[in-house]
Design a protein around this motif. Structure first.
Motif, PDB file in Angstrom:
ATOM      1  N   SER A  11       0.572  -1.314   0.055  1.00  0.00           N
ATOM      2  CA  SER A  11      -0.053  -0.205  -0.074  1.00  0.00           C
ATOM      3  C   SER A  11       0.614   1.324  -0.024  1.00  0.00           C
ATOM      4  CB  SER A  11      -0.778   0.225   1.226  1.00  0.00           C
ATOM      5  OG  SER A  11      -0.148   0.033   2.297  1.00  0.00           O
ATOM      6  N   ASP A  59      -6.880   2.562   1.614  1.00  0.00           N
ATOM      7  CA  ASP A  59      -6.058   1.835   0.843  1.00  0.00           C
ATOM      8  C   ASP A  59      -5.621   0.720   1.562  1.00  0.00           C
ATOM      9  OD1 ASP A  59      -4.379   3.447   2.395  1.00  0.00           O
ATOM     10  OD2 ASP A  59      -3.659   4.670   0.779  1.00  0.00           O
ATOM     11  N   HIS A  60      -5.790   0.775   2.991  1.00  0.00           N
ATOM     12  CA  HIS A  60      -5.194  -0.534   3.496  1.00  0.00           C
ATOM     13  C   HIS A  60      -6.031  -0.567   5.149  1.00  0.00           C
ATOM     14  CE1 HIS A  60      -2.842   2.520   5.851  1.00  0.00           C
ATOM     15  NE2 HIS A  60      -2.914   1.825   6.691  1.00  0.00           N
ATOM     16  N   PRO A 212      -9.710   4.381  -4.632  1.00  0.00           N
ATOM     17  CA  PRO A 212      -9.009   3.226  -4.199  1.00  0.00           C
ATOM     18  C   PRO A 212      -9.717   1.888  -4.350  1.00  0.00           C
ATOM     19  CG  PRO A 212      -8.942   5.084  -2.731  1.00  0.00           C
ATOM     20  CD  PRO A 212     -10.062   5.248  -3.556  1.00  0.00           C
ATOM     21  N   LYS A 213      -8.616   0.961  -4.920  1.00  0.00           N
ATOM     22  CA  LYS A 213      -8.946  -0.489  -5.244  1.00  0.00           C
ATOM     23  C   LYS A 213      -9.555  -1.171  -3.657  1.00  0.00           C
ATOM     24  CE  LYS A 213      -6.062  -1.096  -9.045  1.00  0.00           C
ATOM     25  NZ  LYS A 213      -4.706  -1.843  -9.455  1.00  0.00           N
TER      26      LYS A 213
END
Length: 354
Positions: A11, A59-60, A212-213
């Motif tokens: 990340s 993102d994490h 973000p994915k």
């Protein structure tokens, strides 16, 4: 004072360990890196007092809950987030003590509504999260973000610190580790120099970035401080190989670790037959059992021996790990990054592969 800057490559997240007089704080911990962080704490002889997140990350997944389970540390996060499981809701001006030192909380909303910056008591360093990145800043288009608010936060709460103050962000995607107030005031293209609020708002409102994915997973998880859904306790760390526990509950093994332990495990490639001999090739001694056939052919595997599942990128093999675990296999891991990572790291493939 002890200070360590730590990095999560997946990340591009920086975590920060600060210690004094045997007590420590950990800023922006990452769920998968908890074993690394606990090992470092033990080596340095530090007791983790609290974990601090600069904001609710998209993102994490934070390691806060996982570290509290293992270390008994408090979870500290902005009160504005209204996250579940927070032990110490933080507000502007709050001190956070460790040993004889402390961090001071500054509210710096704008990237999200609950962003905080942590400033060391002597103002020699500050941890800015995504509010101020090195030569940049976090986006402002979700989670209550506001470009007007972020401009004010950075200009009034961060860039007013002493010019020599070291600035440590939550992320960097180029490998740069630290900046200073003087540098960002002079060189930050969005927030420094002669930029005014009109310049900044116009720029931020036209970034047009994709989300973000991991946002759909990370934000809800981080609003629980990183606790997985349900009451399932953390599993004990397997001892048959060095493994990393993903937030999904799947254990992963790095390619080099699998290369070193290959003789001790059963390697199951769950791709389709044509992929097994394509340009990526396959691992030496790998057994081809496509995912669609795995449950019907599970008797071909020895449940007493560890199993490592492999596919192209690690997605199908992660599902294979879930299926095998539900079928009673207790020693199961996924090859991190699949054959793509294996190939990138130039590890050997079976003779005869394309």
């Amino acid at each position: 004072m002890i200070f360590r800057q730590l990095f999560d490559a997946t990340s591009s997240t920086y975590s920060y360990l600060l210690g004094d007089s045997g007590e420590a704080l950990l800023i922006d911990p990452v769920y998968e890196q908890a074993p690394r962080d606990m090992a470092l704490l033990k080596e340095l002889g530090l007791w983790l007092v609290a974990t601090l997140d600069t904001h609710v990350h998209a993102d994490h997944v934070t390691g806060a809950w996982r570290l509290r389970q293992r270390c008994g540390s408090r979870i500290a996060l902005s009160a504005a987030t209204e996250a579940v499981g927070v032990d110490q809701p933080l507000r502007h001006g709050d001190p956070i003590k460790f040993g004889q030192r402390s961090l001071n909380v500054r509210a710096t909303p704008g990237h999200t509504s609950g962003c905080l910056t942590y400033v060391l008591d002597d103002e020699s360093m500050a941890f800015t999260g995504d509010s101020l990145l090195i030569r940049g800043c976090g986006r402002t288009d979700f989670q209550g973000g506001s470009p007007e608010q972020l401009f004010t936060s950075v200009r009034e709460q961060i860039l007013t610190l002493p010019t020599h103050c070291l600035l440590y962000p939550a992320h960097d995607y180029r490998g740069i580790t630290v900046s200073t107030v003087a540098e960002e005031k002079r060189f930050n293209p969005r927030l420094g120099g002669d930029a005014d609020i009109g310049d900044f708002v116009g720029h931020m409102n036209n970034l047009n970035l994709p989300h973000p994915k991991l946002m759909a997973v990370a934000v809800p998880a981080n609003l629980r401080c990183g606790q997985p859904e349900g009451d399932t306790p953390l599993p004990e760390t397997p001892d048959w190989a060095p493994l990393t526990l993903r937030f999904s509950g799947v254990w992963e093994i790095e390619p080099i670790a699998l290369f070193e332990h290959a003789a001790d495990v059963q390697i199951v490639d769950v791709r389709e037959a044509p992929e097994f001999i394509d340009k990526l090739g396959h691992l030496p001694d790998a057994r081809l059992i496509p995912l669609s056939q795995l449950m019907a052919r599970q008797t071909e595997l020895d449940p007493a021996r560890p199993v490592v599942a492999v596919c192209r990128s690690g997605i199908r093999s992660a599902q294979a790990c879930v299926l095998l675990s539900k079928a009673g296999f207790e020693k199961v891991a996924n090859l991190a990054g699949g054959m793509l990572r294996w190939k990138i790291e130039a590890l050997p493939v079976a003779p005869g592969s394309v």
